[in-house]
Design a protein around this motif. Structure first.
Motif, PDB file in Angstrom:
ATOM      1  N   GLN A 121      30.914  85.709 -16.049  1.00 59.24           N
ATOM      2  CA  GLN A 121      31.222  84.304 -16.063  1.00 59.24           C
ATOM      3  C   GLN A 121      31.654  83.451 -17.625  1.00 59.24           C
ATOM      4  O   GLN A 121      32.412  82.734 -17.520  1.00 59.24           O
ATOM      5  CB  GLN A 121      30.083  83.589 -15.345  1.00 59.24           C
ATOM      6  CG  GLN A 121      29.934  83.866 -14.091  1.00 59.24           C
ATOM      7  CD  GLN A 121      28.699  83.362 -13.227  1.00 59.24           C
ATOM      8  OE1 GLN A 121      27.667  82.732 -14.212  1.00 59.24           O
ATOM      9  NE2 GLN A 121      28.216  83.751 -12.114  1.00 59.24           N
ATOM     10  N   GLY A 122      30.894  84.229 -18.537  1.00 63.09           N
ATOM     11  CA  GLY A 122      31.065  83.666 -19.861  1.00 63.09           C
ATOM     12  C   GLY A 122      32.403  84.370 -20.047  1.00 63.09           C
ATOM     13  O   GLY A 122      33.085  83.438 -20.823  1.00 63.09           O
ATOM     14  N   PHE A 123      32.851  85.349 -20.040  1.00 60.18           N
ATOM     15  CA  PHE A 123      34.148  85.978 -20.321  1.00 60.18           C
ATOM     16  C   PHE A 123      35.264  85.207 -19.647  1.00 60.18           C
ATOM     17  O   PHE A 123      36.195  84.708 -20.415  1.00 60.18           O
ATOM     18  CB  PHE A 123      34.269  87.448 -20.063  1.00 60.18           C
ATOM     19  CG  PHE A 123      33.562  88.287 -21.069  1.00 60.18           C
ATOM     20  CD1 PHE A 123      33.651  88.040 -22.369  1.00 60.18           C
ATOM     21  CD2 PHE A 123      32.676  89.171 -20.763  1.00 60.18           C
ATOM     22  CE1 PHE A 123      33.164  88.982 -23.375  1.00 60.18           C
ATOM     23  CE2 PHE A 123      31.820  89.864 -21.606  1.00 60.18           C
ATOM     24  CZ  PHE A 123      31.952  89.965 -22.978  1.00 60.18           C
ATOM     25  N   ALA A 124      34.833  84.810 -18.414  1.00 56.28           N
ATOM     26  CA  ALA A 124      35.907  84.052 -17.509  1.00 56.28           C
ATOM     27  C   ALA A 124      36.201  82.624 -17.976  1.00 56.28           C
ATOM     28  O   ALA A 124      37.220  82.109 -17.849  1.00 56.28           O
ATOM     29  CB  ALA A 124      35.593  83.947 -15.970  1.00 56.28           C
ATOM     30  N   ALA A 156      42.210  94.608 -15.215  1.00 56.37           N
ATOM     31  CA  ALA A 156      41.869  93.643 -14.128  1.00 56.37           C
ATOM     32  C   ALA A 156      40.626  92.725 -14.797  1.00 56.37           C
ATOM     33  O   ALA A 156      39.593  92.961 -14.410  1.00 56.37           O
ATOM     34  CB  ALA A 156      41.349  94.470 -13.027  1.00 56.37           C
ATOM     35  N   LEU A 157      40.903  91.632 -15.624  1.00 57.88           N
ATOM     36  CA  LEU A 157      39.885  90.878 -16.239  1.00 57.88           C
ATOM     37  C   LEU A 157      39.165  89.899 -14.998  1.00 57.88           C
ATOM     38  O   LEU A 157      38.468  89.445 -15.069  1.00 57.88           O
ATOM     39  CB  LEU A 157      40.469  90.159 -17.227  1.00 57.88           C
ATOM     40  CG  LEU A 157      41.059  91.047 -18.505  1.00 57.88           C
ATOM     41  CD1 LEU A 157      41.772  90.119 -19.629  1.00 57.88           C
ATOM     42  CD2 LEU A 157      39.867  91.487 -19.039  1.00 57.88           C
ATOM     43  N   ASP A 158      40.130  89.735 -14.099  1.00 62.09           N
ATOM     44  CA  ASP A 158      39.592  88.749 -13.167  1.00 62.09           C
ATOM     45  C   ASP A 158      38.832  89.264 -11.988  1.00 62.09           C
ATOM     46  O   ASP A 158      38.395  88.644 -10.796  1.00 62.09           O
ATOM     47  CB  ASP A 158      40.784  87.870 -12.493  1.00 62.09           C
ATOM     48  CG  ASP A 158      41.358  87.136 -13.443  1.00 62.09           C
ATOM     49  OD1 ASP A 158      40.856  86.615 -14.500  1.00 62.09           O
ATOM     50  OD2 ASP A 158      42.707  86.899 -13.554  1.00 62.09           O
ATOM     51  N   VAL A 159      38.551  90.491 -11.777  1.00 61.25           N
ATOM     52  CA  VAL A 159      37.978  91.224 -10.770  1.00 61.25           C
ATOM     53  C   VAL A 159      36.539  91.318 -10.940  1.00 61.25           C
ATOM     54  O   VAL A 159      35.854  91.940  -9.863  1.00 61.25           O
ATOM     55  CB  VAL A 159      38.724  92.469 -10.371  1.00 61.25           C
ATOM     56  CG1 VAL A 159      38.173  93.686 -11.405  1.00 61.25           C
ATOM     57  CG2 VAL A 159      38.638  93.000  -8.936  1.00 61.25           C
TER      58      VAL A 159
END
Length: 244
Positions: A121-124, A156-159
């Motif tokens: 969540q932090g990276f997102a 795939a950064l959003d997965v």
């Protein structure tokens, strides 16, 4: 170099955020030895980045790849791919003649998954969704060839949140107990996911453990020759069993 294709095919399942291109070294080596090799993209990754990740969808992707390779295969997976390979073998015993599961000898507990979810969540929330940090880690933990291969299919950064939610619902130890085929559990000596490897070995009816000295979690990328040798030896053994 062998040009004929013989023996059981090998289906390769990648790890979280990567894609089928992470297996380039193994695909090249296996094909050089005359062994058919098929690397697939899981939902939410690589060429399937527009598809929502679910554990069932991941198992179905392996099922379809094995069908395309002739209906029976040695299934090889790293990390998320290892957990998926085990789940596939438990649900489709008619397809899995053997499993090589690397970097996945830890039960996904609520505490572990929750910690990773907080980090995800932090990276997102970062403007680039963590792309710069991811790129830095890839360049500094992998050898140049491995870094190129793993980056070739994109990240795939959003997965991550979907994967963590799904993995948190799995029970690989129970799945292992249902796997009828021989299982090779492969870990780098420095892998942080080998915390329960004895439990994992004990859970499977026919398992053996391989620990690669000096290697980390991404064992197939940091020690590609040694890892490929394990896969070739596993493929030879399942061939002998099938013929014997």
């Amino acid at each position: 170099m062998s040009t004929s294709v013989d023996g059981v095919p090998v289906v390769l399942v990648h790890g979280l955020r990567t894609s089928r291109t992470m297996w380039r070294a193994q695909v090249d080596a296996l094909e050089a030895y005359g062994r058919r090799a098929v690397a697939l993209d899981l939902p939410g990754h690589g060429t399937r980045s527009g598809t929502r990740f679910t554990s069932a969808g991941a198992v179905n992707a392996v099922r379809d790849a094995v069908d395309g390779a002739g209906g029976r295969a040695l299934v090889v997976g790293l990390s998320l791919g290892g957990y998926t390979a085990i789940a596939h073998a438990a649900r489709h015993p008619e397809q899995a003649v053997g499993v090589v599961a690397a970097g996945c000898c830890t039960q996904p507990s609520r505490m572990l998954v929750g910690g990773w979810a907080v980090a995800a969540q932090g990276f997102a929330r970062m403007p680039d969704r963590g792309a710069a940090v991811n790129g830095f880690l890839v360049r500094h933990v992998l050898p140049p060839a491995g870094a190129r291969d793993v980056a070739a299919g994109g990240f795939a950064l959003d997965v991550v949140e979907d994967v963590l939610r799904e993995v948190g619902r799995t029970d690989p130890l129970t799945d292992l107990a249902r796997v009828e085929a021989p299982v090779w559990l492969v870990n780098g000596r420095l892998d942080h996911f080998r915390t329960q490897e004895r439990r994992f070995v004990a859970a499977a009816p026919d398992a053996r453990l391989v620990v690669v000295p000096g290697a980390t979690h991404l064992v197939s990328l940091v020690a590609p020759v040694r890892f490929t040798r394990v896969v070739l030896e596993a493929a030879d053994e399942v061939d002998r069993r099938a013929g014997g």
